[in-house]
Design a protein around this motif. Structure first.
Motif, PDB file in Angstrom:
ATOM      1  N   PRO A 154       0.814  -1.216   0.000  1.00  0.00           N
ATOM      2  CA  PRO A 154       0.000   0.000   0.000  1.00  0.00           C
ATOM      3  C   PRO A 154       0.846   1.264   0.000  1.00  0.00           C
ATOM      4  O   PRO A 154       2.023   1.258   0.377  1.00  0.00           O
ATOM      5  CB  PRO A 154      -0.825  -0.134   1.289  1.00  0.00           C
ATOM      6  N   VAL A 155       0.228   2.359  -0.406  1.00  0.00           N
ATOM      7  CA  VAL A 155       0.935   3.617  -0.587  1.00  0.00           C
ATOM      8  C   VAL A 155       1.313   4.257   0.749  1.00  0.00           C
ATOM      9  O   VAL A 155       2.215   5.103   0.796  1.00  0.00           O
ATOM     10  CB  VAL A 155       0.086   4.576  -1.443  1.00  0.00           C
ATOM     11  N   LEU A 156       0.666   3.878   1.859  1.00  0.00           N
ATOM     12  CA  LEU A 156       1.030   4.341   3.197  1.00  0.00           C
ATOM     13  C   LEU A 156       1.457   3.151   4.035  1.00  0.00           C
ATOM     14  O   LEU A 156       0.850   2.085   3.977  1.00  0.00           O
ATOM     15  CB  LEU A 156      -0.146   5.058   3.872  1.00  0.00           C
ATOM     16  N   THR A 157       2.484   3.329   4.826  1.00  0.00           N
ATOM     17  CA  THR A 157       2.956   2.264   5.697  1.00  0.00           C
ATOM     18  C   THR A 157       2.067   2.148   6.935  1.00  0.00           C
ATOM     19  O   THR A 157       1.253   3.035   7.228  1.00  0.00           O
ATOM     20  CB  THR A 157       4.399   2.530   6.163  1.00  0.00           C
ATOM     21  N   GLU A 158       2.249   1.068   7.680  1.00  0.00           N
ATOM     22  CA  GLU A 158       1.493   0.917   8.926  1.00  0.00           C
ATOM     23  C   GLU A 158       1.776   2.066   9.882  1.00  0.00           C
ATOM     24  O   GLU A 158       0.863   2.612  10.522  1.00  0.00           O
ATOM     25  CB  GLU A 158       1.828  -0.416   9.593  1.00  0.00           C
ATOM     26  N   ALA A 159       3.037   2.457   9.976  1.00  0.00           N
ATOM     27  CA  ALA A 159       3.406   3.556  10.876  1.00  0.00           C
ATOM     28  C   ALA A 159       2.756   4.867  10.449  1.00  0.00           C
ATOM     29  O   ALA A 159       2.296   5.653  11.294  1.00  0.00           O
ATOM     30  CB  ALA A 159       4.928   3.702  10.921  1.00  0.00           C
ATOM     31  N   GLN A 160       2.705   5.129   9.150  1.00  0.00           N
ATOM     32  CA  GLN A 160       2.065   6.351   8.658  1.00  0.00           C
ATOM     33  C   GLN A 160       0.562   6.326   8.899  1.00  0.00           C
ATOM     34  O   GLN A 160      -0.029   7.336   9.296  1.00  0.00           O
ATOM     35  CB  GLN A 160       2.372   6.520   7.175  1.00  0.00           C
ATOM     36  N   LEU A 161      -0.062   5.178   8.685  1.00  0.00           N
ATOM     37  CA  LEU A 161      -1.493   5.052   8.952  1.00  0.00           C
ATOM     38  C   LEU A 161      -1.785   5.289  10.429  1.00  0.00           C
ATOM     39  O   LEU A 161      -2.752   5.982  10.785  1.00  0.00           O
ATOM     40  CB  LEU A 161      -1.981   3.660   8.546  1.00  0.00           C
ATOM     41  N   ARG A 162      -0.957   4.739  11.282  1.00  0.00           N
ATOM     42  CA  ARG A 162      -1.140   4.899  12.720  1.00  0.00           C
ATOM     43  C   ARG A 162      -1.004   6.371  13.130  1.00  0.00           C
ATOM     44  O   ARG A 162      -1.825   6.892  13.897  1.00  0.00           O
ATOM     45  CB  ARG A 162      -0.108   4.041  13.450  1.00  0.00           C
ATOM     46  N   LYS A 163      -0.005   7.036  12.596  1.00  0.00           N
ATOM     47  CA  LYS A 163       0.206   8.446  12.925  1.00  0.00           C
ATOM     48  C   LYS A 163      -0.982   9.296  12.489  1.00  0.00           C
ATOM     49  O   LYS A 163      -1.425  10.196  13.220  1.00  0.00           O
ATOM     50  CB  LYS A 163       1.487   8.946  12.256  1.00  0.00           C
ATOM     51  N   ILE A 164      -1.497   9.017  11.308  1.00  0.00           N
ATOM     52  CA  ILE A 164      -2.645   9.775  10.802  1.00  0.00           C
ATOM     53  C   ILE A 164      -3.881   9.523  11.662  1.00  0.00           C
ATOM     54  O   ILE A 164      -4.574  10.455  12.071  1.00  0.00           O
ATOM     55  CB  ILE A 164      -2.923   9.393   9.335  1.00  0.00           C
ATOM     56  N   ALA A 165      -4.158   8.251  11.965  1.00  0.00           N
ATOM     57  CA  ALA A 165      -5.369   7.911  12.716  1.00  0.00           C
ATOM     58  C   ALA A 165      -5.358   8.476  14.131  1.00  0.00           C
ATOM     59  O   ALA A 165      -6.401   8.827  14.686  1.00  0.00           O
ATOM     60  CB  ALA A 165      -5.550   6.397  12.750  1.00  0.00           C
ATOM     61  N   LEU A 166      -4.182   8.581  14.728  1.00  0.00           N
ATOM     62  CA  LEU A 166      -4.069   9.065  16.107  1.00  0.00           C
ATOM     63  C   LEU A 166      -3.844  10.572  16.193  1.00  0.00           C
ATOM     64  O   LEU A 166      -3.739  11.121  17.297  1.00  0.00           O
ATOM     65  CB  LEU A 166      -2.917   8.347  16.815  1.00  0.00           C
ATOM     66  N   SER A 167      -3.810  11.254  15.069  1.00  0.00           N
ATOM     67  CA  SER A 167      -3.549  12.692  15.083  1.00  0.00           C
ATOM     68  C   SER A 167      -4.634  13.453  15.855  1.00  0.00           C
ATOM     69  O   SER A 167      -5.826  13.187  15.693  1.00  0.00           O
ATOM     70  CB  SER A 167      -3.486  13.234  13.657  1.00  0.00           C
ATOM     71  N   PRO A 168      -4.228  14.430  16.683  1.00  0.00           N
ATOM     72  CA  PRO A 168      -5.218  15.272  17.384  1.00  0.00           C
ATOM     73  C   PRO A 168      -6.013  16.169  16.438  1.00  0.00           C
ATOM     74  O   PRO A 168      -6.998  16.781  16.857  1.00  0.00           O
ATOM     75  CB  PRO A 168      -4.357  16.088  18.352  1.00  0.00           C
ATOM     76  N   GLN A 169      -5.611  16.248  15.164  1.00  0.00           N
ATOM     77  CA  GLN A 169      -6.359  17.060  14.208  1.00  0.00           C
ATOM     78  C   GLN A 169      -7.791  16.561  14.025  1.00  0.00           C
ATOM     79  O   GLN A 169      -8.676  17.337  13.634  1.00  0.00           O
ATOM     80  CB  GLN A 169      -5.637  17.070  12.857  1.00  0.00           C
ATOM     81  N   TRP A 170      -8.037  15.283  14.312  1.00  0.00           N
ATOM     82  CA  TRP A 170      -9.395  14.728  14.174  1.00  0.00           C
ATOM     83  C   TRP A 170     -10.308  15.180  15.309  1.00  0.00           C
ATOM     84  O   TRP A 170     -11.539  15.027  15.199  1.00  0.00           O
ATOM     85  CB  TRP A 170      -9.335  13.215  14.122  1.00  0.00           C
ATOM     86  N   ASP A 171      -9.749  15.723  16.361  1.00  0.00           N
ATOM     87  CA  ASP A 171     -10.572  16.091  17.530  1.00  0.00           C
ATOM     88  C   ASP A 171     -11.633  17.122  17.167  1.00  0.00           C
ATOM     89  O   ASP A 171     -12.639  17.240  17.886  1.00  0.00           O
ATOM     90  CB  ASP A 171      -9.685  16.628  18.653  1.00  0.00           C
ATOM     91  N   ARG A 172     -11.441  17.848  16.100  1.00  0.00           N
ATOM     92  CA  ARG A 172     -12.438  18.869  15.719  1.00  0.00           C
ATOM     93  C   ARG A 172     -13.782  18.244  15.356  1.00  0.00           C
ATOM     94  O   ARG A 172     -14.808  18.940  15.314  1.00  0.00           O
ATOM     95  CB  ARG A 172     -11.905  19.686  14.560  1.00  0.00           C
ATOM     96  N   TYR A 173     -13.781  16.948  15.051  1.00  0.00           N
ATOM     97  CA  TYR A 173     -15.013  16.269  14.651  1.00  0.00           C
ATOM     98  C   TYR A 173     -15.664  15.481  15.782  1.00  0.00           C
ATOM     99  O   TYR A 173     -16.660  14.810  15.584  1.00  0.00           O
ATOM    100  CB  TYR A 173     -14.729  15.314  13.490  1.00  0.00           C
ATOM    101  N   ARG A 174     -15.108  15.579  16.983  1.00  0.00           N
ATOM    102  CA  ARG A 174     -15.640  14.826  18.127  1.00  0.00           C
ATOM    103  C   ARG A 174     -16.896  15.474  18.679  1.00  0.00           C
ATOM    104  O   ARG A 174     -17.089  16.678  18.583  1.00  0.00           O
ATOM    105  CB  ARG A 174     -14.571  14.713  19.225  1.00  0.00           C
TER     106      ARG A 174
END
Length: 408
Positions: A388-408
């Motif tokens: 895949p075009v993103l590694t497991e580490a990159q996927l993990r970093k994206i999913a855990l980013s605090p930037q998603w908190d705006r949608y909580r």
């Protein structure tokens, strides 16, 4: 397959009826690449209507099976319903017999068999009629289904939006607005998203300004599963499909259905696809260039110079009640209580060499972010790269980013 939770009334009624009718037909594998994403009610509704509704997949769930109606026989027609009914609100909900009779009368000359139907009494599963039609050029399954959709709602719009080609393989799809304000979608695609099946799926879907929802589907085979292709194309042209789905009789039948106050509720507003994708794109590694964005579904196609790859993100509040189903053995709990799980699978069924990686996260308040990456530019094309075009580490970093908190 994705785990579904808290389904909306229409999908529950229709899905149950058609599952009772026999073989399942679902395009979730095409839309979600078997990513194991659980559906919360609100996000599931948006996804399902945009993608599965886009090919009217739910309505074909039972084209290959047998439905035994209560009592074993269809009810006798009501007085005054001989001949073709016009649009009118019936004194009682539409019956299975009326559904079948009306469908048969609206078909061109030919033989019909294998009739199955469901009426609309007592908030039963949504009314539908299914049969096998043969105009002398080969047997074909045809099904019509009815329900209500809140007029002007997001669900109404997405029901008649054409699906992204990156998600759903199809030849043509056109949405038009009719003179009475109704929106009509005419779709020509396939039963399966992979290219192993030659069974074609053509459909027409109508949503009126009053929220009347009518859809017709047809195949070039007598059933969706375990039945050979009998003809090059389904029997009804797009003109015939349009004439059938817009006939006034169906609108009258929709008006006869019992009111369901829960069904009329529009789910709380969700973040727009554009907003979610803007956040997603800002979190990507610099080397990954965005070459395509989803319109009704939050996916991107990336190119890092080593081949294009499909990635998707799912943002779901209120998923704490299914934590046990999503994060079992092998999952991780971070110091702040966030649950994390990694999955690897083969992507869409039938695509040789496909690899999809998924990082699934759940915050302590039930807020869930799932990010997946595939080693192909779409969910139904051959891989363009080994990983895949993103590694497991990159996927993990994206999913855990605090930037998603705006949608909580």
């Amino acid at each position: 397959m994705p785990v579904e939770h808290d389904q909306d009334p229409f999908e529950t009624r229709l899905g149950h009826a058609l599952r009772d009718a026999g073989d399942h037909f679902t395009t979730d594998r095409a839309a979600l690449v078997d990513g194991g994403l659980a559906r919360g009610r609100r996000q599931r509704l948006r996804r399902r209507t945009a993608v599965v509704g886009g090919v009217a997949g739910v309505a074909l769930a039972g084209v290959g099976g047998t439905l035994l109606l209560p009592g074993g026989d269809a009810p006798a027609p009501r007085p005054g319903t001989s001949g073709q009914p016009s649009q009118q609100t019936l004194t009682a909900p539409v019956t299975a017999h009326e559904m079948t009779e009306s469908l048969e009368k609206l078909l061109p000359k030919g033989k019909v068999s294998g009739q199955e139907a469901q009426g609309g009494a007592d908030r039963a599963p949504a009314p539908y009629a299914r049969l096998v039609f043969d105009d002398g050029k080969g047997a074909a399954a045809v099904v019509v289904g009815l329900d209500r959709i809140e007029a002007g709602s997001q669900q109404a719009r997405q029901t008649v939006d054409c699906p992204d080609r990156a998600l759903v393989r199809h030849d043509t799809c056109v949405t038009t607005r009719l003179s009475d304000g109704s929106r009509l979608k005419l779709f020509q695609g396939y039963v399966s998203n992979d290219r192993s099946s030659k069974t074609k799926l053509w459909s027409a879907e109508l949503v009126t300004p009053a929220g009347q929802h009518v859809f017709v589907n047809e195949l070039n085979a007598a059933a969706e599963k375990d039945a050979p292709v009998t003809r090059p194309e389904p029997p009804l042209s797009t003109a015939r499909l349009k004439k059938l789905v817009t006939d006034p009789v169906w609108r009258g039948y929709v008006d006869s259905l019992p009111e369901d106050p829960v069904e009329a509720q529009e789910p709380p507003a969700q973040p727009s696809v554009d907003s979610v994708l803007d956040t997603f794109a800002a979190l990507l590694p610099r080397k990954a260039k965005v070459v395509e964005r989803g319109e009704d579904y939050s996916f991107l196609v990336l190119d890092d110079g080593e081949g294009r790859g499909y990635v998707q993100v799912d943002v779901q509040p209120g998923m704490g009640d299914v934590a046990g189903e999503l994060f079992g053995e092998g999952s991780e709990t971070l110091p702040d209580g966030t649950r994390v799980n990694f999955r690897e699978n083969g992507g869409d069924k039938g695509v040789a060499g496909a690899v999809m990686w998924t990082v699934d996260t759940l915050r302590t308040d039930g807020f869930r972010v799932v990010v997946s990456a595939l080693n192909a530019p779409t969910q139904h094309e051959a891989p363009s790269r080994t990983a895949p075009v993103l590694t497991e580490a990159q996927l993990r970093k994206i999913a855990l980013s605090p930037q998603w908190d705006r949608y909580r």
